[in-house]
Design an enzyme around this catalytic site. Structure first.
Site, PDB file in Angstrom:
ATOM      1  N   HIS A 357       0.657  -1.209  -0.162  1.00 22.99           N
ATOM      2  CA  HIS A 357       0.027   0.075   0.026  1.00 22.99           C
ATOM      3  C   HIS A 357       0.828   1.099  -0.163  1.00 22.99           C
ATOM      4  CE1 HIS A 357      -4.177  -1.312   0.711  1.00 22.99           C
ATOM      5  NE2 HIS A 357      -3.671  -2.392   1.275  1.00 22.99           N
ATOM      6  N   LYS A 545      -9.175  13.823   4.101  1.00 25.67           N
ATOM      7  CA  LYS A 545      -8.241  12.755   4.047  1.00 25.67           C
ATOM      8  C   LYS A 545      -7.280  12.743   5.329  1.00 25.67           C
ATOM      9  CE  LYS A 545      -6.890  13.686  -0.175  1.00 25.67           C
ATOM     10  NZ  LYS A 545      -6.858  12.429  -1.003  1.00 25.67           N
ATOM     11  N   ARG A 546      -6.567  11.870   5.394  1.00 23.52           N
ATOM     12  CA  ARG A 546      -5.562  11.804   6.630  1.00 23.52           C
ATOM     13  C   ARG A 546      -4.546  13.309   6.144  1.00 23.52           C
ATOM     14  NH1 ARG A 546      -3.940   7.887  10.057  1.00 23.52           N
ATOM     15  NH2 ARG A 546      -2.729   9.556  11.403  1.00 23.52           N
ATOM     16  N   LYS A 551       0.415  14.390   1.027  1.00 26.77           N
ATOM     17  CA  LYS A 551      -0.964  14.705   0.489  1.00 26.77           C
ATOM     18  C   LYS A 551      -1.166  16.385   0.184  1.00 26.77           C
ATOM     19  CE  LYS A 551      -3.013  10.710   2.783  1.00 26.77           C
ATOM     20  NZ  LYS A 551      -3.482  10.022   1.788  1.00 26.77           N
ATOM     21  N   THR A 653      -8.860   6.503  -2.324  1.00 31.87           N
ATOM     22  CA  THR A 653     -10.122   6.119  -2.676  1.00 31.87           C
ATOM     23  C   THR A 653     -11.189   7.105  -2.288  1.00 31.87           C
ATOM     24  OG1 THR A 653     -10.195   5.295  -0.398  1.00 31.87           O
ATOM     25  CG2 THR A 653      -9.644   3.685  -2.198  1.00 31.87           C
TER      26      THR A 653
END
Length: 818
Positions: A357, A545-546, A551, A653
């Site tokens: 992942h 998101k986290r 990110k 996702t």
């Protein structure tokens, strides 16, 4: 279950009976929490026969089963999902209405089962939903953490972590299964006994706990199939040592109890200190040993012997956390079943499959051998032997190449390298998006790919449309069904039948009205939780998101600062009002991520309170982002921010959930964004920034100088200076110094701006301008949004699971008649 068969009268009686029996109250005295419990037990009552029938059918057919081994299952709330999957939402809502309750209010009584940190755990939850809906035999295996992912409070703009005691009112859907308890051993030493001229390895002087499984139903949609999520709790073997107590050694008396307690106390903690690391390894071995032992016992109950195990069982390792399944299965086969190394290795390497992942090499798990060998002495011996034999293979293949051994050995430099063990001992290694898998094959894991190319394959992630459209966005779900029927619920590619609607003016109007109503719903949520008024007619630009540097939530907020400067300089600037919505938890020990949350909130305070900009920009940080509020957010988003540095996000996702709900992607060509754009077309997304090849080349050549951008671009320089001149923190101008340094790094030898925020900034700002222009043409926007929904068919977890079944697991579909 056929909705025709749903017996409302019986269900109503069942709810009233449960209220009376559980709480000694009549229905009109019951609190919403009590009604939630009563309804949940009534739903469990409806499905229990199917649950029993499903497992009887699996045994009768001797069906091959996948055990999906994962440290995390981010299930969210169960009640609403379960009601949808038994196809009885309308009926149950009516029953509750007759009793004087609103189903939505009752659903809100349930805490999120937050047994995961983010994408990895949510993916596991989607996969379980798809496995059951497709009728494949599967167990999810994990840990029954007493405290899940922390609840996030924002105090004075800072994240504060609050324990998430999700079990405080019990979990009505779980069933405790003490008859399947097993013992898990830690520490001690290994001695060799010679029996019948054979050496036997025996672990002695260990501490142990009893692993007790709790089973939760995972309900397939409308097909009578109920699979199981099995989460393990730890209990002491002997609750209380009276002997020690009598001698006055009170600590010793409760030692076993404390060992058991700490293992399952909390979703794995920060591992940046030794004690934290030790607990995490304990947790991994605890649930893996319990799951593997139970799978072996179950197989032997049915077959009498261990031979053929690999034909009926497959262990899917969800990332490296469950890798100890490999030496644990070897231990059982060698020490308890008496197989030779070759026989045990043959079974193990045909049973285990590994999903990678992460591309980030620093995130590939490694354990110091002193810790590993002290905690798991027998397992460590087996790991050493796996390594010895593999190193021999490397030497035979690449004679004299010491570098290959350094690059590939399972044990090296005093560390056990879990990802390498997973690759060596698994028959399949998969990435989770096409780009991710290619980077693994040609960059991060290229030595392994060269040596064993046949193991590598890609399985692009997916999401379950049943939760993220049918449950999360009922207005849009009903509209889609009214246009094309309801086949999309179990066969998402059918949603392509919506595509002709994209050109239809009436459809466009209806679609935008639904989006508007969902924005009103989110605006109400924001008003209630943040006290901020946002305009549902503004563009809802969302990044949830986290919180992680790759990110690039930081790039997003820096752009908001830049836009705010533009508005201040040009008060008559023509722009469509925009609401920037953030939601993110930062790991408790991740200082820079937590400082980014403070920055977002500091910018929000300034921007939201500046009357001179006329509300044209609003910034909202949604507290405690989790599955249940995510559903409200996805439904309301216009723009989906998927802006990770290209080559860093394995898949993502959230990007799929936004697409399914008709938001347009603003993103880099990273992870699954590449495949999303392929499906919907470049013209229906806003793509910016460097490609993964460009990023990788800059990293290799170490030739990126953010200082040049700072020196040559006065607008970017102004934004960065606002981090350190007190503009957003007058009380402490140095507050955001660490963020400023991370971008320019004037003082240290580390690389500056590791994630290329300044490099991509101009391209990002241009993409935002295009969004502003595009949104003015509501017909174009509606068309692009409907095209996003219509092209989302590929991104269902049903498709992902069918690919796992076809290429890796080779399971057979089972039908269940009740």
């Amino acid at each position: 279950m056929n909705p025709m068969e749903f017996d409302k009268a019986t269900f109503k009686k069942s709810v009233m009976y449960n209220v009376k029996n559980m709480f000694r109250r009549t229905i009109d005295e019951a609190t919403p929490q009590q009604v939630f419990q009563a309804v949940a037990f009534a739903v469990k009552d409806v499905i229990i026969d199917e649950w029993i029938a499903t497992h009887k059918e699996y045994e009768k057919k001797d069906a091959k089963t996948v055990y999906y081994l994962s440290m995390e299952f981010l299930m969210g709330r169960a009640l609403g999902n379960n009601i949808i999957n038994i196809c009885a939402r309308k009926e149950i809502a009516e029953v509750l209405e007759e009793l004087g309750f609103d189903l939505n209010v009752i659903e809100d009584q349930e805490p999120d089962a937050a047994l995961g940190n983010g994408g990895l755990g949510r993916l596991a939850a989607c996969f379980l939903d798809s496995l059951a809906t497709l009728g494949y035999p599967a167990y999810g295996c994990g840990i029954r953490y007493k405290y899940g992912m922390f609840k996030q409070k924002i105090e004075n703009g800072y994240q504060v972590e609050v324990p998430d005691n999700w079990l405080k009112n019990g979990n009505p859907f779980e069933i405790r299964r003490p008859e399947y308890a097993v013992e898990v051993k830690f520490g001690g030493y290994v001695r060799i006994e010679n029996r019948d001229g054979m050496n036997h390895f025996v672990q002695d002087g260990y501490q142990s706990v009893r692993a007790v499984p709790y089973d939760l139903p995972v309900i397939g949609y409308g097909n009578n199939v109920v699979n199981t999520l099995r989460i393990w709790d730890a209990e002491p073997i002997n609750t209380f040592n009276l002997d020690s107590f009598d001698r006055g050694d009170y600590q010793k008396a409760v030692e076993q109890e404390n060992l058991a307690k700490t293992i399952v106390e909390v979703l794995y903690p920060n591992d940046n200190h030794y004690a934290g690391k030790e607990l995490r390894l304990k947790q991994q071995y605890f649930f893996i040993s319990a799951s593997v032992q139970r799978a072996v016992l179950k197989y032997k109950e049915l077959h009498g012997t261990i031979h053929g195990f690999q034909d009926k069982v497959v262990f899917q390792l969800n990332d490296t956390h469950p890798t100890v399944a490999i030496p644990e299965l070897m231990r059982i086969l060698l020490d308890e079943e008496g197989l030779t190394w070759e026989e045990a290795w043959d079974i193990t390497t045909k049973t285990c499959a590994y999903t990678n992942h992460t591309i980030m090499s620093e995130a590939l798990e490694k354990w110091p051998i002193d810790l590993f060998s002290r905690l798991l002495p027998r397992i460590y011996q087996i790991v050493e032997e796996i390594n010895r034999r593999f190193v021999n293979e490397i030497q035979a293949r690449y004679p004299g190449d010491q570098e290959k051994i350094r690059q590939m050995a399972v044990v090296y430099d005093g560390q056990v390298r879990m990802a390498y063990m997973a690759i060596v001992a698994s028959f399949s290694v998969n990435g989770v998006a096409r780009l991710h898998t290619e980077i693994l094959k040609h960059q991060e894991l290229k030595d392994f790919y060269e040596m064993m190319p046949e193991k590598f394959n890609n399985k692009t992630n997916g999401i379950t449309q049943r939760r993220f459209l049918l449950h999360g966005n009922p207005l849009l779900a009903d509209w889609v069904t009214s246009k094309i029927g309801d086949q999309w619920i179990t066969d998402l590619p059918h949603i392509a039948e919506l595509l002709p609607c994209a050109e239809d003016k009436e459809c466009q109007k209806e679609f935008m009205q639904i989006k508007y109503e969902n924005k009103v719903r989110l605006a109400k949520y924001i008003k209630e939780h943040n006290g901020i008024d946002v305009d549902p007619r503004s563009i809802f630009d969302v990044q949830v998101k986290r919180l992680h540097e790759y990110k690039r939530q930081l790039m997003n907020i820096l752009h908001v600062m830049y836009l705010y400067n533009q508005l201040k300089d040009h008060p008559d600037m023509d722009m469509v009002p925009r609401t920037f919505i953030f939601g993110a938890k930062a790991a408790a020990g991740y200082k820079r991520a937590k400082l980014t949350i403070k920055l977002i909130n500091a910018v929000a305070d300034v921007v939201n309170n500046d009357k001179s900009i006329g509300g044209r920009i609003k910034v909202v940080f949604i507290e405690d982002y989790r599955v249940s509020n995510a559903e409200i957010i996805f439904a309301a988003a216009d723009v989906s921010e998927q802006i990770s540095t290209a080559s860093k996000e394995a898949s993502g996702t959230g990007n799929m959930k936004f697409m399914l709900n008709g938001a347009l992607t603003l993103g880099t060509m990273d992870g699954a964004n590449v495949e999303i754009v392929e499906e919907v077309g470049n013209e229906n997304a806003f793509i910016f920034g460097m490609s993964s090849d460009e990023v990788i080349a800059h990293e290799k050549n170490r030739d990126y100088q953010p200082m040049d951008i700072f020196n040559n671009d006065p607008e970017i320089r102004r934004v960065l200076m606002q981090l350190v001149n007190g503009f957003y923190s007058p009380e402490n101008p140095e507050l955001f110094r660490d963020i400023y340094d991370s971008l320019l790094n004037t003082k240290s030898s580390d690389r500056a701006d590791t994630y290329f925020i300044l490099k991509d900034f101009r391209s990002y700002a241009e993409a935002h301008k295009k969004i502003d222009q595009a949104y003015r043409n509501s017909s174009w926007w509606a068309k692009a949004a409907i095209l996003n929904v219509g092209h989302s068919g590929k991104f269902t977890s049903d498709r992902t699971i069918e690919e796992y079944v076809r290429d890796i697991w080779h399971l057979k579909k089972i039908t269940v008649e009740v």
